[in-house]
Design a protein around this motif. Structure first.
Motif, PDB file in Angstrom:
ATOM      1  N   GLY A 240     -43.586 -11.549   3.784  1.00 37.21           N
ATOM      2  CA  GLY A 240     -43.761 -12.920   3.328  1.00 37.21           C
ATOM      3  C   GLY A 240     -42.888 -13.277   2.143  1.00 37.21           C
ATOM      4  O   GLY A 240     -43.271 -14.085   1.294  1.00 37.21           O
ATOM      5  N   ALA A 241     -41.700 -12.658   2.072  1.00 41.44           N
ATOM      6  CA  ALA A 241     -40.815 -12.868   0.925  1.00 41.44           C
ATOM      7  C   ALA A 241     -40.392 -14.331   0.819  1.00 41.44           C
ATOM      8  O   ALA A 241     -40.101 -14.982   1.825  1.00 41.44           O
ATOM      9  CB  ALA A 241     -39.575 -11.993   1.052  1.00 41.44           C
ATOM     10  N   PRO A 242     -40.354 -14.871  -0.401  1.00 40.71           N
ATOM     11  CA  PRO A 242     -39.875 -16.247  -0.580  1.00 40.71           C
ATOM     12  C   PRO A 242     -38.369 -16.307  -0.381  1.00 40.71           C
ATOM     13  O   PRO A 242     -37.674 -15.288  -0.530  1.00 40.71           O
ATOM     14  CB  PRO A 242     -40.244 -16.547  -2.036  1.00 40.71           C
ATOM     15  CG  PRO A 242     -40.205 -15.221  -2.713  1.00 40.71           C
ATOM     16  CD  PRO A 242     -40.711 -14.240  -1.683  1.00 40.71           C
TER      17      PRO A 242
ATOM     18  N   ILE B 175     -32.766  -8.836  -5.744  1.00 43.99           N
ATOM     19  CA  ILE B 175     -32.815  -9.759  -4.609  1.00 43.99           C
ATOM     20  C   ILE B 175     -33.167  -9.000  -3.326  1.00 43.99           C
ATOM     21  O   ILE B 175     -33.990  -9.456  -2.523  1.00 43.99           O
ATOM     22  CB  ILE B 175     -31.470 -10.498  -4.447  1.00 43.99           C
ATOM     23  CG1 ILE B 175     -31.203 -11.381  -5.675  1.00 43.99           C
ATOM     24  CG2 ILE B 175     -31.462 -11.347  -3.188  1.00 43.99           C
ATOM     25  CD1 ILE B 175     -29.816 -11.986  -5.709  1.00 43.99           C
ATOM     26  N   LYS B 176     -32.572  -7.833  -3.150  1.00 42.87           N
ATOM     27  CA  LYS B 176     -32.874  -7.026  -1.953  1.00 42.87           C
ATOM     28  C   LYS B 176     -34.338  -6.569  -1.960  1.00 42.87           C
ATOM     29  O   LYS B 176     -34.987  -6.540  -0.912  1.00 42.87           O
ATOM     30  CB  LYS B 176     -31.940  -5.827  -1.888  1.00 42.87           C
ATOM     31  CG  LYS B 176     -30.496  -6.197  -1.549  1.00 42.87           C
ATOM     32  CD  LYS B 176     -29.608  -4.959  -1.496  1.00 42.87           C
ATOM     33  CE  LYS B 176     -28.182  -5.336  -1.124  1.00 42.87           C
ATOM     34  NZ  LYS B 176     -27.289  -4.152  -1.104  1.00 42.87           N
ATOM     35  N   ALA B 177     -34.852  -6.219  -3.131  1.00 45.61           N
ATOM     36  CA  ALA B 177     -36.258  -5.787  -3.219  1.00 45.61           C
ATOM     37  C   ALA B 177     -37.200  -6.939  -2.886  1.00 45.61           C
ATOM     38  O   ALA B 177     -38.229  -6.740  -2.213  1.00 45.61           O
ATOM     39  CB  ALA B 177     -36.552  -5.258  -4.623  1.00 45.61           C
ATOM     40  N   ILE B 178     -36.854  -8.151  -3.328  1.00 41.54           N
ATOM     41  CA  ILE B 178     -37.672  -9.319  -2.979  1.00 41.54           C
ATOM     42  C   ILE B 178     -37.658  -9.535  -1.472  1.00 41.54           C
ATOM     43  O   ILE B 178     -38.699  -9.748  -0.846  1.00 41.54           O
ATOM     44  CB  ILE B 178     -37.146 -10.575  -3.709  1.00 41.54           C
ATOM     45  CG1 ILE B 178     -37.405 -10.471  -5.212  1.00 41.54           C
ATOM     46  CG2 ILE B 178     -37.797 -11.845  -3.149  1.00 41.54           C
ATOM     47  CD1 ILE B 178     -36.748 -11.570  -6.026  1.00 41.54           C
ATOM     48  N   GLY B 179     -36.478  -9.466  -0.865  1.00 36.07           N
ATOM     49  CA  GLY B 179     -36.342  -9.702   0.570  1.00 36.07           C
ATOM     50  C   GLY B 179     -37.044  -8.673   1.426  1.00 36.07           C
ATOM     51  O   GLY B 179     -37.383  -8.949   2.581  1.00 36.07           O
TER      52      GLY B 179
END
Length: 287
Positions: free
Chosen positions: A84-86, A76-80
């Motif tokens: 333009g993270a969802p 989750i942290k890597a996505i954030g």
């Protein structure tokens, strides 16, 4: 291509699940933890609908409890961290996981997962319209999976595990879970042995890869973050060599406690730190 229809066992589960889940209110009278989960879900669908605009089109993670949430957090942290993270939403099944996540939030929305009613799962998928649904380890609810699959939402398993004695490998359960997992776009599992059990014993036909266990990354990250902190300093004050027994359950303690006297005698500078999974006062007093 339209999603394939559910098999007979999945149809049977789908038909019986509303009645089964409606019994949770009665069962909660005999189980304090279940009662907390039932109470926490009061007004849940209204809450999830109200927050839909914050997570619509994002990535939906579902985790069982604290451990699975910890496994999801590095991802989750890597996505954030991406441009333009969802948005990310996380649903939790257990009260302990729900409570912990509100102290350690990483997503736009943290809330309970509705009990696995077909209509509630279909409504939630319609409201959130996720671009991806990620399950962590093994808590894959059939109606949730089916609702996402029928809506065209890709499904992924993160840090999946399948133990040799798992009930999912029993004859009837194997047919049901094969139907469930074959709706996934990809299964990322912890070990080659897990992969073999998914492909050879469960008989799934969807792609399976050994991607490792993200709890390793989370332990390293938490260790680095805690270094020099209050807990770290307190442990250093104990001196000697440390044996940390973390997140233990009674069966773990039945293995460790009988050998402790001999172990402490053999290693005089050993310091043991034992933290039960549910550190309630009565559990701590008993230990």
């Amino acid at each position: 291509m339209s999603p394939r229809p559910p098999g007979n066992l999945l149809k049977l589960y789908r038909g019986l699940s509303p009645a089964l889940w409606n019994l949770t209110g009665t069962a909660a009278a005999f189980d304090a933890k279940l009662a907390r989960g039932v109470q926490g879900r009061q007004g849940l669908m209204d809450r999830l609908a109200t927050r839909a605009s914050e997570v619509r089109g994002g990535v939906w993670f579902h985790v069982t409890s604290v451990g699975e949430y910890e496994q999801a957090r590095p991802i989750i942290k890597a996505i954030g961290a991406r441009d333009g993270a969802p948005p990310v939403a996380v649903t939790h099944f257990s009260p302990s996981g729900y409570d912990y996540a509100h102290k350690q939030p990483t997503a736009a929305v943290h809330d309970y997962l509705p009990f696995d009613h077909p209509s509630d799962m279909e409504k939630l998928v319609r409201l959130w319209q996720p671009r991806l649904l990620v399950f962590v380890k093994f808590d894959c609810w059939p109606n949730q999976v089916l609702a996402a699959d029928q809506a065209g939402v890709p499904l992924v398993l993160l840090a999946g595990s399948l133990q040799p004695g798992s009930a999912r490998l029993k004859p009837l359960a194997r047919k049901l879970y094969r139907d469930i997992f074959d709706r996934f776009a990809h299964l990322g599992v912890c070990t080659p042995e897990d992969a073999a059990r998914f492909t050879d014993r469960l008989g799934v036909s969807c792609p399976v890869s050994v991607t490792g266990d993200t709890r390793v990354e989370q332990v390293i990250l938490r260790y680095e973050a805690a270094e020099g902190g209050a807990t770290s300093e307190r442990l250093k004050e104990l001196g000697g060599r440390l044996l940390v027994l973390g997140s233990t359950w009674p069966p773990d303690e039945k293995l460790w406690l009988p050998i402790m006297p001999d172990l402490l005698k053999a290693v005089p500078d050993l310091r043991v730190v034992l933290t039960p999974h549910e550190p309630h006062p009565e559990r701590l007093a008993s230990l």
